[in-house]
Design an enzyme around this catalytic site. Structure first.
Site, PDB file in Angstrom:
ATOM      1  N   LYS A   1       0.839  -1.205   0.000  1.00 25.52           N
ATOM      2  CA  LYS A   1       0.000   0.000   0.000  1.00 25.52           C
ATOM      3  C   LYS A   1       0.868   1.246   0.000  1.00 25.52           C
ATOM      4  O   LYS A   1       0.614   2.205  -0.723  1.00 25.52           O
ATOM      5  CB  LYS A   1      -0.897   0.027   1.247  1.00 25.52           C
ATOM      6  CG  LYS A   1      -2.165  -0.776   1.098  1.00 25.52           C
ATOM      7  CD  LYS A   1      -3.132  -0.374   2.201  1.00 25.52           C
ATOM      8  CE  LYS A   1      -4.307  -1.317   2.210  1.00 25.52           C
ATOM      9  NZ  LYS A   1      -5.137  -1.156   3.409  1.00 25.52           N
TER      10      LYS A   1
ATOM     11  N   LEU B   1     -34.621   6.908  -0.384  1.00 24.50           N
ATOM     12  CA  LEU B   1     -35.911   6.208  -0.476  1.00 24.50           C
ATOM     13  C   LEU B   1     -36.012   5.499  -1.815  1.00 24.50           C
ATOM     14  O   LEU B   1     -37.091   5.409  -2.381  1.00 24.50           O
ATOM     15  CB  LEU B   1     -37.066   7.205  -0.314  1.00 24.50           C
ATOM     16  CG  LEU B   1     -37.343   7.695   1.099  1.00 24.50           C
ATOM     17  CD1 LEU B   1     -38.579   8.597   1.118  1.00 24.50           C
ATOM     18  CD2 LEU B   1     -37.562   6.520   2.073  1.00 24.50           C
TER      19      LEU B   1
ATOM     20  N   CYS C   1     -19.890  -0.619   5.170  1.00 21.22           N
ATOM     21  CA  CYS C   1     -20.290   0.161   6.351  1.00 21.22           C
ATOM     22  C   CYS C   1     -21.661  -0.184   6.898  1.00 21.22           C
ATOM     23  O   CYS C   1     -21.764  -0.730   7.998  1.00 21.22           O
ATOM     24  CB  CYS C   1     -20.246   1.648   6.036  1.00 21.22           C
ATOM     25  SG  CYS C   1     -18.576   2.248   5.859  1.00 21.22           S
TER      26      CYS C   1
ATOM     27  N   LYS D   1     -22.498  -0.219  -4.946  1.00 14.33           N
ATOM     28  CA  LYS D   1     -23.089   1.048  -5.373  1.00 14.33           C
ATOM     29  C   LYS D   1     -22.294   1.561  -6.561  1.00 14.33           C
ATOM     30  O   LYS D   1     -21.164   1.101  -6.780  1.00 14.33           O
ATOM     31  CB  LYS D   1     -23.102   2.068  -4.225  1.00 14.33           C
ATOM     32  CG  LYS D   1     -21.712   2.533  -3.812  1.00 14.33           C
ATOM     33  CD  LYS D   1     -21.740   3.392  -2.584  1.00 14.33           C
ATOM     34  CE  LYS D   1     -21.990   4.844  -2.858  1.00 14.33           C
ATOM     35  NZ  LYS D   1     -21.769   5.694  -1.685  1.00 14.33           N
TER      36      LYS D   1
HETATM   37  C1  UDX Z   1     -22.427   4.903   4.126  1.00 13.27           C
HETATM   38  C2  UDX Z   1     -22.926   6.242   4.706  1.00 13.27           C
HETATM   39  O1  UDX Z   1     -23.754   6.903   3.759  1.00 13.27           O
HETATM   40  C3  UDX Z   1     -21.744   7.103   5.086  1.00 13.27           C
HETATM   41  O2  UDX Z   1     -22.172   8.320   5.645  1.00 13.27           O
HETATM   42  C4  UDX Z   1     -20.885   6.331   6.064  1.00 13.27           C
HETATM   43  O3  UDX Z   1     -19.751   7.069   6.413  1.00 13.27           O
HETATM   44  C5  UDX Z   1     -20.462   5.001   5.470  1.00 13.27           C
HETATM   45  O4  UDX Z   1     -21.601   4.268   5.049  1.00 13.27           O
HETATM   46  P1  UDX Z   1     -21.484   4.134   1.745  1.00 13.27           P
HETATM   47  O5  UDX Z   1     -21.223   2.790   2.348  1.00 13.27           O
HETATM   48  O6  UDX Z   1     -20.462   4.746   0.859  1.00 13.27           O
HETATM   49  O7  UDX Z   1     -21.745   5.193   2.902  1.00 13.27           O
HETATM   50  O8  UDX Z   1     -22.833   3.986   0.911  1.00 13.27           O
HETATM   51  P2  UDX Z   1     -24.242   4.727   0.781  1.00 13.27           P
HETATM   52  O9  UDX Z   1     -24.190   5.764  -0.255  1.00 13.27           O
HETATM   53  O10 UDX Z   1     -24.754   5.112   2.111  1.00 13.27           O
HETATM   54  O11 UDX Z   1     -25.110   3.526   0.181  1.00 13.27           O
HETATM   55  C6  UDX Z   1     -25.251   2.311   0.928  1.00 13.27           C
HETATM   56  C7  UDX Z   1     -26.063   1.295   0.181  1.00 13.27           C
HETATM   57  O12 UDX Z   1     -27.439   1.664   0.196  1.00 13.27           O
HETATM   58  C8  UDX Z   1     -25.704   1.069  -1.277  1.00 13.27           C
HETATM   59  O13 UDX Z   1     -25.672  -0.339  -1.501  1.00 13.27           O
HETATM   60  C9  UDX Z   1     -26.836   1.730  -2.037  1.00 13.27           C
HETATM   61  O14 UDX Z   1     -27.061   1.136  -3.289  1.00 13.27           O
HETATM   62  C10 UDX Z   1     -28.003   1.508  -1.087  1.00 13.27           C
HETATM   63  N1  UDX Z   1     -29.103   2.482  -1.241  1.00 13.27           N
HETATM   64  C11 UDX Z   1     -28.874   3.799  -1.041  1.00 13.27           C
HETATM   65  C12 UDX Z   1     -30.389   2.035  -1.566  1.00 13.27           C
HETATM   66  O15 UDX Z   1     -30.626   0.834  -1.727  1.00 13.27           O
HETATM   67  N2  UDX Z   1     -31.397   2.949  -1.671  1.00 13.27           N
HETATM   68  C13 UDX Z   1     -31.202   4.273  -1.473  1.00 13.27           C
HETATM   69  O16 UDX Z   1     -32.172   5.029  -1.585  1.00 13.27           O
HETATM   70  C14 UDX Z   1     -29.897   4.714  -1.158  1.00 13.27           C
END
Ligand code: UDX
Length: 447
Positions: free
Chosen positions: A37, A261, A271, A335
């Site tokens: 890394k 939503l 996370c 995502k």
């Molecule tokens: C998340 C938190 O948003 C962030 O603040 C924290 O620090 C770490 O965890 P992240 O893991 O990058 O961030 O993803 P996020 O954008 O929150 O999306 C999480 C998951 O939810 C994804 O799989 C996404 O596809 C899903 N999602 C999101 C939905 O299914 N529907 C939605 O409306 C929004």
């Protein structure tokens, strides 16, 4: 004299934080225990895909032509202890194998390695997501083991960055939360974050447990919002309603809001899933498990969506076994704008169908290498078009822009059957239907 900053752990959070601190004008020294890394970062290469991060890093890493030289990397704890006024701990806290609780061993070992090198006044700032109560324990450890004694202070400063928006979230955070025990710590952190605060980021000062809880409760709330809309999607399916319209309509109420939503196959990643589980485990240890039993339901609604997608696919293929059926899967990452496949709902669905005998071909714009190493037995294609070639059904499982911009007519020419299931409620249903596709999405009327 400008503060000198160190960043311990150069994964997602640490690499971004280190580059952002250099961007804010500080001298920064990053440390990791994994030599590969460090080698990569020294060359200005980022170990994962994150928009804008490599550019930011290259602007500051010492030795790169045209860089400010403010960012360096080391594996030497003594050098780190000597260098820094403020030490950020950014190591990961994964879910413990076979348990809900999180694994604190990386945080504990970072603090243990750092402590003997804190010879003068220093502030150690935890950023990792930890069980509430950890900061208190770690502060006591530092006071006891650092040669500086009580001058080696601790603060907790949770990180809210989203993958795909890590740079923006780090340079211009929604809010900065600091759990502190002294005016000196608060003052130092105000100095570190002077620029974003000037630019409007709210600065919230709390005690240790509140700072730790802000992070886990924010993630629990977000997870709850997603599972709420997915539960509504189940009801829409049972009644013929349309969850996308429902989300739009309830979202016009400011108190509810439109964001988070989007119904579909649910949340994944490094996370949300592990954080809500660790939160439940910690509440249990504290004798407050009743307060969080609802998170069990949030977790199970979420996990259920993956199975529902598999069943919806089966239905569309005529209801029998998947044997001999060719299934195109668009998306592997949890995502879009990320190459992260950790606990990815998309790969989970692809894997379930594959394990039940379906011939699955996956395409993802950035997640192919990670998906291949996690799930080598799935089929992979180099483009969406190739994945769809010969498919009996197409599953849209990660909402990359590239997939929204696909031409359904072109894909229709190569597919064996024009059947598409939108697991993210993000495609333009009308456009696909006009091109002759049978279009189904979770929680929406079919046709
Ligand atoms: C998340 C938190 O948003 C962030 O603040 C924290 O620090 C770490 O965890 P992240 O893991 O990058 O961030 O993803 P996020 O954008 O929150 O999306 C999480 C998951 O939810 C994804 O799989 C996404 O596809 C899903 N999602 C999101 C939905 O299914 N529907 C939605 O409306 C929004």
């Amino acid at each position: 004299m400008a503060l000198k900053i160190t960043v311990i752990g150069t994964g997602y959070l640490g690499a971004t934080h280190a580059a952002a601190m250099a961007e804010l004008g500080f001298e920064v020294l990053g440390l990791d225990v994994v030599p590969e890394k460090i080698d990569k970062l020294r060359r200005g290469e980022v170990p994962m895909y994150e928009p804008g991060l490599e550019e930011l890093l290259r602007r500051h890493v010492a030795g790169i032509e045209g860089s400010t030289g403010r960012l360096r990397f080391t594996m030497d704890w003594a050098e780190l202890g000597e260098f820094g006024d403020v030490h950020f701990v950014c190591v990961n806290t994964p879910q413990r194998h076979g348990e809900y609780a999180c694994d604190m061993s990386y945080v504990d070992s970072a603090i243990a390695s750092l402590a003997p090198h804190l010879k003068g006044p220093a502030l150690v700032v935890g950023k990792s997501t930890v069980p509430v109560g950890s900061a208190d324990r770690l502060a006591a450890y530092l006071a006891e083991h650092a040669p500086a004694g009580a001058d080696a202070e601790l603060a907790w400063n949770p990180e809210f960055l989203r993958e795909g928006f890590a740079v923006q979230d780090t340079l211009r955070p929604d809010r900065i939360v600091v759990g502190v025990r002294s005016e000196r710590s608060e003052k130092l952190l105000r100095e570190v974050y002077a620029t974003p605060v000037e630019e409007g980021s709210p600065f919230v000062v709390t005690d240790f447990p509140t700072a730790e809880l802000v992070k886990t409760s924010a993630n629990s709330f977000l997870a709850t919002k997603i599972s709420f809309i997915n539960a509504m999607a189940e009801l829409c399916e049972a009644t013929g309603g349309d969850v996308a319209k429902l989300a739009e309509a309830i979202g016009y109420d400011d108190r509810i809001g439109r964001k988070f939503l989007r119904a579909g196959i649910g949340f994944g990643g490094g996370c949300l899933p592990k954080d809500i589980r660790a939160f439940m485990a910690r509440a249990g240890e504290l004798g407050a498990d009743q307060a969080l039993t609802f998170l069990r339901e949030i977790d199970s609604i979420n996990m259920r969506q993956r199975g529902r997608m598999v069943e919806l696919t089966r239905q569309e293929l005529g209801g029998g076994p998947f044997l001999g059926k060719r299934v195109a899967v668009l998306g592997a990452t949890f995502k879009p704008d990320s190459d992260d496949v950790r606990d990815s709902p998309a790969l989970n669905v692809a894997g379930q169908i594959h394990l039940q005998g379906g011939q699955v071909t996956v395409y993802d714009p950035k997640g192919m290498d990670n998906a291949r190493s996690l799930f080598p037995t799935l089929g992979y294609a180099d483009s969406a078009l190739e994945a769809v070639r010969g498919a009996h059904v197409v599953l849209h499982l990660t909402e990359w822009r590239e997939f929204r911009e696909l031409d359904p007519a072109k894909l229709g020419e190569v597919a064996a059957e024009r059947v598409v299931l939108d697991g993210r409620n993000a495609l333009d249903a009308e456009a696909w239907r006009r091109a002759g596709w049978r279009f189904r999405a979770m929680g929406r009327p079919g046709a």
